[in-house]
Design a protein around this motif. Sequence first.
Motif, short mmCIF file in Angstrom:
data_model
loop_
_atom_site.label_atom_id
_atom_site.label_comp_id
_atom_site.label_asym_id
_atom_site.label_seq_id
_atom_site.Cartn_x
_atom_site.Cartn_y
_atom_site.Cartn_z
N ARG A 53 21.22 47.09 -9.80
CA ARG A 53 21.92 45.80 -9.82
C ARG A 53 22.43 45.44 -8.43
N VAL A 54 22.94 46.42 -7.70
CA VAL A 54 23.42 46.16 -6.34
C VAL A 54 22.26 45.73 -5.46
N LYS A 55 21.10 46.39 -5.60
CA LYS A 55 19.93 46.01 -4.81
C LYS A 55 19.50 44.59 -5.14
N HIS A 56 19.52 44.24 -6.41
CA HIS A 56 19.14 42.89 -6.82
C HIS A 56 20.10 41.86 -6.22
N GLN A 57 21.41 42.13 -6.29
CA GLN A 57 22.39 41.22 -5.73
C GLN A 57 22.23 41.09 -4.22
N THR A 58 21.87 42.17 -3.57
CA THR A 58 21.65 42.13 -2.12
C THR A 58 20.47 41.24 -1.79
N ASN A 59 19.39 41.36 -2.57
CA ASN A 59 18.21 40.52 -2.36
C ASN A 59 18.56 39.04 -2.57
N VAL A 60 19.33 38.73 -3.60
CA VAL A 60 19.73 37.35 -3.87
C VAL A 60 20.59 36.83 -2.72
N ALA A 61 21.50 37.66 -2.20
CA ALA A 61 22.37 37.24 -1.10
C ALA A 61 21.55 36.94 0.15
N VAL A 62 20.57 37.76 0.46
CA VAL A 62 19.73 37.53 1.65
C VAL A 62 18.94 36.24 1.48
N PHE A 63 18.37 36.02 0.29
CA PHE A 63 17.62 34.79 0.03
C PHE A 63 18.53 33.57 0.17
N ALA A 64 19.74 33.65 -0.36
CA ALA A 64 20.68 32.52 -0.26
C ALA A 64 21.06 32.25 1.18
N LEU A 65 21.27 33.29 1.95
CA LEU A 65 21.63 33.13 3.36
C LEU A 65 20.49 32.48 4.14
N LEU A 66 19.26 32.94 3.93
CA LEU A 66 18.11 32.35 4.62
C LEU A 66 17.88 30.91 4.20
N SER A 67 18.06 30.63 2.90
CA SER A 67 17.91 29.25 2.41
C SER A 67 18.95 28.34 3.05
N GLY A 68 20.20 28.81 3.13
CA GLY A 68 21.26 28.02 3.75
C GLY A 68 20.99 27.76 5.21
N ALA A 69 20.48 28.76 5.91
CA ALA A 69 20.17 28.58 7.33
C ALA A 69 19.02 27.58 7.51
N GLY A 70 18.02 27.69 6.66
CA GLY A 70 16.90 26.74 6.74
C GLY A 70 17.35 25.32 6.45
N LEU A 71 18.21 25.16 5.45
CA LEU A 71 18.74 23.83 5.12
C LEU A 71 19.55 23.27 6.29
N ALA A 72 20.32 24.10 6.95
CA ALA A 72 21.11 23.65 8.10
C ALA A 72 20.19 23.18 9.23
N VAL A 73 19.09 23.90 9.46
CA VAL A 73 18.13 23.49 10.51
C VAL A 73 17.50 22.16 10.15
N LEU A 74 17.10 22.00 8.89
CA LEU A 74 16.50 20.72 8.46
C LEU A 74 17.48 19.55 8.63
N ILE A 75 18.72 19.73 8.25
CA ILE A 75 19.73 18.68 8.40
C ILE A 75 19.94 18.36 9.88
N PHE A 76 19.98 19.41 10.71
CA PHE A 76 20.17 19.18 12.15
C PHE A 76 19.01 18.40 12.74
N LEU A 77 17.77 18.80 12.38
CA LEU A 77 16.59 18.10 12.91
C LEU A 77 16.47 16.71 12.34
N GLY A 78 16.87 16.52 11.09
CA GLY A 78 16.80 15.19 10.47
C GLY A 78 17.83 14.24 11.06
N ALA A 79 18.94 14.73 11.54
CA ALA A 79 19.99 13.90 12.10
C ALA A 79 19.60 13.38 13.49
N ARG A 80 18.65 14.00 14.11
CA ARG A 80 18.24 13.57 15.46
C ARG A 80 17.41 12.39 15.38
#
Length: 188
Positions: free
Chosen positions: A161-188
């Motif tokens: 369960r801890v391993k699964h939660q860790t995988n979900v956390a990494v995926f959420a972090l990468l998704s959030g970073a990707g979304l931030a990059v898209l918003i930054f590039l879209g604002a330009r």
Amino acid sequence: MEVVEGADSGRQIMLSSSLEAGREPSLEITLDDRKVSRRHLRLEPTASGAAVEDLGSTNGTYVNDQPIHARRTLVPGDRVRLGLTVLELRTDEQLAAEGSAVASRPELTDAGDALRPAPESELAAPVALRAEQQAPAFVPENGPQGRVDDVQALARLVDSRVKHQTNVAVFALLSGAGLAVLIFLGAR
């Protein structure tokens, strides 16, 4: 000045003019201390006692356990530490009354071969054996071997369960970073 701690303990230095201290043999106060710089500090007599100035030493100069960064006035009783050596400013009256300010310190005891690794028989029981002896309250009693298997099964379940939660956390972090990059590039 008196050396009250260090290799030169008991040495008294009359402070009648400006003196420099360090490891350099040509200095007025040569100290046998590897933590002291070649030219560590300068001492000068003043009307109220003395003044000390660090000469850019590697390990610094301390007055009453406080580092100094500029010239500092000393009063009788002040202690100056340079490396592993401690100097104390003393008056003629203090010298006449007490002689030396060096405190006796006990010699270190050599332990020799008395310190050795403990034999296996003296070490604590392994974790699996302790689980047999005292099972947690939530594990059903199925005999000694059953408890150990249940504890190990529970550990595997928690671990997965801890391993699964860790995988979900990494995926959420990468998704959030990707979304931030898209918003930054879209604002330009």
